[in-house]
Design a protein around this motif. Structure first.
Motif, PDB file in Angstrom:
ATOM      1  N   ASN A  83      26.044  26.235  32.612  1.00  0.00           N
ATOM      2  CA  ASN A  83      25.163  26.075  33.778  1.00  0.00           C
ATOM      3  C   ASN A  83      25.446  24.808  34.562  1.00  0.00           C
ATOM      4  O   ASN A  83      24.538  24.145  35.044  1.00  0.00           O
ATOM      5  N   LEU A  84      26.688  24.479  34.714  1.00  0.00           N
ATOM      6  CA  LEU A  84      27.049  23.239  35.390  1.00  0.00           C
ATOM      7  C   LEU A  84      27.514  23.525  36.807  1.00  0.00           C
ATOM      8  O   LEU A  84      28.349  24.397  37.033  1.00  0.00           O
ATOM      9  N   ASN A  93      25.887  29.511  37.766  1.00  0.00           N
ATOM     10  CA  ASN A  93      26.380  30.591  36.928  1.00  0.00           C
ATOM     11  C   ASN A  93      27.834  30.330  36.500  1.00  0.00           C
ATOM     12  O   ASN A  93      28.629  31.234  36.418  1.00  0.00           O
ATOM     13  N   TYR A  94      28.131  29.058  36.281  1.00  0.00           N
ATOM     14  CA  TYR A  94      29.461  28.642  35.854  1.00  0.00           C
ATOM     15  C   TYR A  94      29.401  28.046  34.457  1.00  0.00           C
ATOM     16  O   TYR A  94      28.423  27.402  34.087  1.00  0.00           O
ATOM     17  N   VAL A  95      30.472  28.213  33.737  1.00  0.00           N
ATOM     18  CA  VAL A  95      30.685  27.509  32.479  1.00  0.00           C
ATOM     19  C   VAL A  95      31.886  26.607  32.716  1.00  0.00           C
ATOM     20  O   VAL A  95      32.882  27.037  33.304  1.00  0.00           O
ATOM     21  N   LYS A  96      31.789  25.362  32.261  1.00  0.00           N
ATOM     22  CA  LYS A  96      32.930  24.463  32.388  1.00  0.00           C
ATOM     23  C   LYS A  96      33.552  24.251  31.019  1.00  0.00           C
ATOM     24  O   LYS A  96      32.868  23.879  30.061  1.00  0.00           O
ATOM     25  N   THR A 124      31.190  35.752  29.143  1.00  0.00           N
ATOM     26  CA  THR A 124      30.944  37.044  29.782  1.00  0.00           C
ATOM     27  C   THR A 124      29.720  37.711  29.163  1.00  0.00           C
ATOM     28  O   THR A 124      28.849  38.229  29.884  1.00  0.00           O
ATOM     29  N   GLU A 125      29.629  37.695  27.843  1.00  0.00           N
ATOM     30  CA  GLU A 125      28.481  38.301  27.159  1.00  0.00           C
ATOM     31  C   GLU A 125      27.178  37.604  27.520  1.00  0.00           C
ATOM     32  O   GLU A 125      26.119  38.234  27.546  1.00  0.00           O
ATOM     33  N   LYS A 126      27.236  36.313  27.827  1.00  0.00           N
ATOM     34  CA  LYS A 126      26.037  35.562  28.222  1.00  0.00           C
ATOM     35  C   LYS A 126      25.697  35.761  29.695  1.00  0.00           C
ATOM     36  O   LYS A 126      24.714  35.220  30.181  1.00  0.00           O
ATOM     37  N   GLY A 127      26.536  36.512  30.411  1.00  0.00           N
ATOM     38  CA  GLY A 127      26.251  36.824  31.807  1.00  0.00           C
ATOM     39  C   GLY A 127      26.820  35.858  32.826  1.00  0.00           C
ATOM     40  O   GLY A 127      26.483  35.936  34.013  1.00  0.00           O
ATOM     41  N   TYR A 128      27.693  34.975  32.403  1.00  0.00           N
ATOM     42  CA  TYR A 128      28.291  34.046  33.359  1.00  0.00           C
ATOM     43  C   TYR A 128      29.324  34.757  34.213  1.00  0.00           C
ATOM     44  O   TYR A 128      29.984  35.685  33.768  1.00  0.00           O
ATOM     45  N   LYS A 129      29.452  34.284  35.447  1.00  0.00           N
ATOM     46  CA  LYS A 129      30.366  34.907  36.405  1.00  0.00           C
ATOM     47  C   LYS A 129      31.711  34.187  36.495  1.00  0.00           C
ATOM     48  O   LYS A 129      32.707  34.789  36.857  1.00  0.00           O
ATOM     49  N   LYS A 130      31.711  32.889  36.188  1.00  0.00           N
ATOM     50  CA  LYS A 130      32.946  32.117  36.355  1.00  0.00           C
ATOM     51  C   LYS A 130      33.064  31.052  35.278  1.00  0.00           C
ATOM     52  O   LYS A 130      32.069  30.500  34.817  1.00  0.00           O
ATOM     53  N   LEU A 131      34.310  30.792  34.927  1.00  0.00           N
ATOM     54  CA  LEU A 131      34.655  29.726  33.995  1.00  0.00           C
ATOM     55  C   LEU A 131      35.559  28.770  34.755  1.00  0.00           C
ATOM     56  O   LEU A 131      36.493  29.208  35.430  1.00  0.00           O
ATOM     57  N   TRP A 132      35.263  27.487  34.696  1.00  0.00           N
ATOM     58  CA  TRP A 132      36.100  26.539  35.415  1.00  0.00           C
ATOM     59  C   TRP A 132      36.502  25.395  34.522  1.00  0.00           C
ATOM     60  O   TRP A 132      35.909  25.156  33.470  1.00  0.00           O
ATOM     61  N   LYS A 176      38.267  30.896  36.740  1.00  0.00           N
ATOM     62  CA  LYS A 176      38.545  32.270  36.318  1.00  0.00           C
ATOM     63  C   LYS A 176      37.294  33.079  36.570  1.00  0.00           C
ATOM     64  O   LYS A 176      36.199  32.717  36.121  1.00  0.00           O
ATOM     65  N   GLU A 177      37.446  34.189  37.290  1.00  0.00           N
ATOM     66  CA  GLU A 177      36.348  35.134  37.492  1.00  0.00           C
ATOM     67  C   GLU A 177      36.156  35.913  36.213  1.00  0.00           C
ATOM     68  O   GLU A 177      37.120  36.439  35.642  1.00  0.00           O
TER      69      GLU A 177
END
Length: 180
Positions: A83-84, A93-96, A124-132, A176-177
């Motif tokens: 959530n950053l 809706n990002y994970v870093k 993805t399972e937690k519902g995040y849309k993007k990883l950065w 990454k989407e």
């Protein structure tokens, strides 16, 4: 302890692990970044892997900090922040992926890919849309690794760390989407 594969595990880092964390980072950070720093990276390792900073990072509610174990041997670390905001696209809706370091002696054996696959699946399972993440521009092997995992460069910044040589200040922000 979390099982990633038959031989790879994640173990949460605690304040009691400071000596092991510092010893590990002295071993694996310096060979990878020795040419980036006027002091061979001593300032960076001391600044990041000290008691005060570890305490602060462990107090963050939405962060995970792990040792990466191959069987029962610590070979690296991973830190994620959930959530950053990205600073370039305000969106919670990002994970870093804040840090991922694996001992160079163990690299190129698929461990990083397994760790990243686990992180991508979990996010993805937690519902995040993007990883950065952020990666040093001159770390060509790391940039290539993330591109193979479908990360794209979205920004380039210049880091302003003391003792860092000017020609090593470039850092990419990559995203990454995530698709369900």
């Amino acid at each position: 302890m979390m099982k990633i594969s038959e031989t790879i595990y994640l173990k949460s880092i605690t304040e009691h692990d400071l000596d092991d964390l510092r010893t590990l980072m002295d071993k694996i950070y310096h060979p990878a970044y020795i040419n980036y720093w006027k002091d061979k990276g001593d300032w960076y390792v001391s600044d990041l892997y000290n008691e005060e900073n570890l305490h602060q990072e462990l107090q963050e509610n939405e962060a995970d900090y792990f040792f990466i174990l191959l069987k029962d041997v610590i070979i690296g670390i991973m830190r994620t922040v959930w959530n950053l905001d990205t600073n370039y696209q305000p969106d919670k809706n990002y994970v870093k992926l804040h840090r991922l370091y694996i001992d160079q002696e163990i690299q190129n054996k698929g461990i990083g890919k397994k760790i990243m696959s686990w992180l991508i699946k979990t996010a993805t399972e937690k519902g995040y849309k993007k990883l950065w993440l952020e990666v040093m521009e001159k770390q060509h092997q790391a940039v290539h690794f993330y591109k193979k995992l479908d990360f794209t460069e979205v920004d380039k910044v210049m880091v302003d760390f003391p003792l860092l040589y000017d020609n090593y200040r470039g850092m990419y922000k990559m995203v990454k989407e995530l698709k369900k």
